[in-house]
Design an enzyme around this catalytic site. Structure first.
Site, short mmCIF file in Angstrom:
data_model
loop_
_atom_site.label_atom_id
_atom_site.label_comp_id
_atom_site.label_asym_id
_atom_site.label_seq_id
_atom_site.Cartn_x
_atom_site.Cartn_y
_atom_site.Cartn_z
N HIS A 55 23.79 -77.47 -34.23
CA HIS A 55 23.74 -76.64 -33.01
C HIS A 55 23.15 -77.45 -31.84
CE1 HIS A 55 23.18 -73.37 -36.19
NE2 HIS A 55 24.30 -73.01 -35.59
N MET A 107 24.98 -68.27 -34.31
CA MET A 107 24.39 -67.16 -35.06
C MET A 107 22.93 -67.47 -35.41
SD MET A 107 27.34 -65.37 -37.28
CE MET A 107 27.26 -66.40 -38.71
N GLY A 108 22.36 -68.49 -34.78
CA GLY A 108 20.95 -68.78 -34.97
C GLY A 108 20.66 -69.59 -36.22
N GLY A 167 31.82 -76.38 -32.88
CA GLY A 167 31.78 -77.50 -33.81
C GLY A 167 33.05 -77.64 -34.63
N GLN A 186 38.26 -71.98 -37.30
CA GLN A 186 37.72 -71.14 -36.23
C GLN A 186 37.97 -71.77 -34.87
OE1 GLN A 186 33.61 -69.37 -36.36
NE2 GLN A 186 33.09 -71.09 -35.09
P1 AMP Z 1 27.05 -70.83 -36.39
O1 AMP Z 1 25.67 -70.56 -35.89
O2 AMP Z 1 27.08 -71.31 -37.81
O3 AMP Z 1 28.01 -69.72 -36.10
O4 AMP Z 1 27.57 -72.08 -35.57
C1 AMP Z 1 27.57 -72.09 -34.15
C2 AMP Z 1 28.35 -73.28 -33.68
O5 AMP Z 1 27.75 -74.47 -34.18
C3 AMP Z 1 29.81 -73.27 -34.18
O6 AMP Z 1 30.65 -73.74 -33.13
C4 AMP Z 1 29.77 -74.26 -35.31
O7 AMP Z 1 31.01 -74.88 -35.57
C5 AMP Z 1 28.74 -75.26 -34.81
N1 AMP Z 1 28.18 -76.01 -35.93
C6 AMP Z 1 27.66 -75.50 -37.07
N2 AMP Z 1 27.28 -76.50 -37.91
C7 AMP Z 1 27.60 -77.65 -37.28
C8 AMP Z 1 27.48 -79.04 -37.64
N3 AMP Z 1 26.97 -79.43 -38.79
N4 AMP Z 1 27.90 -79.95 -36.74
C9 AMP Z 1 28.45 -79.57 -35.55
N5 AMP Z 1 28.59 -78.28 -35.16
C10 AMP Z 1 28.16 -77.34 -36.01
#
Ligand code: AMP
Length: 271
Positions: A34, A27-28, A144, A150
């Site tokens: 990320h 989601m940026g 992640g 999720q």
């Molecule tokens: P989001 O942009 O928050 O939807 O996250 C996109 C992806 O990045 C998802 O698969 C999250 O689980 C992963 N993610 C977010 N934060 C972290 C983190 N601190 N460590 C590893 N993966 C992450």
């Protein structure tokens, strides 16, 4: 780096690549968490693609959809520097029609913990992930462990819908002091950031307690609550890999999850 806004064009492009594609949906407001997924996708595939889409259907009324951090320009630069091959930046109109089919998260695993506090959240997550995976043509997609529930639901969906994609689990990336990286951390002021450290501390304390031989979840929770006493804790949960609640830790098969509020910001973490 190629940039696509049209789902159809992006799908045609990925379909004709003739290369193994690793996909990282986001989601940026990209951070090192990320970037670790992107690095892994690059290492394990010929081609690495990333999407940035703040998905409206996974936000409940009154949540932070309108103020969710959006930094498209900086994010595009980060992707380019990281060697991403193609970036998909759709609009909500590109992704959704007003009335259309959607995926429903499972009644139990999709509606407790995060799904209990945010009912319907995982319906939106699974729907958008289904769409994005179909558009991406990826053989591997990277998610992640930070969003553990999720991740489980996405794995289950791809398995039960017989989809041709491998879901790769990536470890949580933390700041030096322990706070799990999250796009929502920018909402925290200095004091809240300091207070938020008790979340990861409580999880590490749980790990140490288990390491010392304590397997009773109630007792471990007691130790965690001491660490978390200054915070507004939404839940502490002990589950096995199937996301069924447990009373006793099953070694190498258990996850401890915490959700807490700091002012208007919700943070989740797990170990
Ligand atoms: P989001 O942009 O928050 O939807 O996250 C996109 C992806 O990045 C998802 O698969 C999250 O689980 C992963 N993610 C977010 N934060 C972290 C983190 N601190 N460590 C590893 N993966 C992450």
């Amino acid at each position: 780096m190629k940039i696509f806004k049209s789902a159809e064009e992006f799908k045609n492009y990925t379909k004709n690549l003739g290369k193994s594609i690793g996909f990282v949906p986001t989601m940026g407001a990209l951070h090192e968490g990320h970037m670790s997924l992107i690095k892994r996708a690059k290492e394990e595939n010929d081609f690495c693609i990333v999407s940035i889409f703040v998905n409206p259907t996974q936000f409940l009324p009154g949540e932070d959809l309108s103020k969710y951090p959006r930094r498209l320009e900086a994010d595009s630069k980060l992707c380019e520097l990281a060697g991403v091959d193609a970036l998909f930046l759709p609009t909500p109109e590109e992704m959704y029609e007003e009335d259309e089919p959607s995926i429903k998260a499972p009644n139990r695993a999709g509606y407790f913990l995060e799904g209990f506090v945010r009912p319907g959240h995982f319906d939106g997550v699974l729907t958008v992930v289904m769409k994005l995976l179909n558009i991406s043509g990826a053989s591997k997609a990277y998610f992640g462990q930070k969003d553990a529930q999720q991740l489980l639901l996405i794995k289950q969906m791809t398995k039960r819908y017989f989809m041709d994609v491998e879901i790769v689990e990536c470890q949580i990336v933390r700041e030096k002091e322990g706070l799990a990286m999250s796009s929502r951390n920018v909402y925290l002021d200095n004091e809240q950031k300091k207070a938020s450290l008790s979340i990861s501390k409580s999880l590490f304390a749980a790990g140490a307690t288990i390491g010392a031989g304590e397997l009773d979840c109630k007792k471990i929770e007691g130790k965690m609550r001491e660490e978390l006493k200054e915070l507004d804790v939404e839940y502490i949960a002990f589950c096995n890999r199937q996301f069924k609640e447990i009373e006793k830790i099953e070694l190498k098969n258990s996850i401890i999850l915490v959700a807490a509020r700091l002012g208007a910001t919700r943070l989740i973490d797990n170990i």
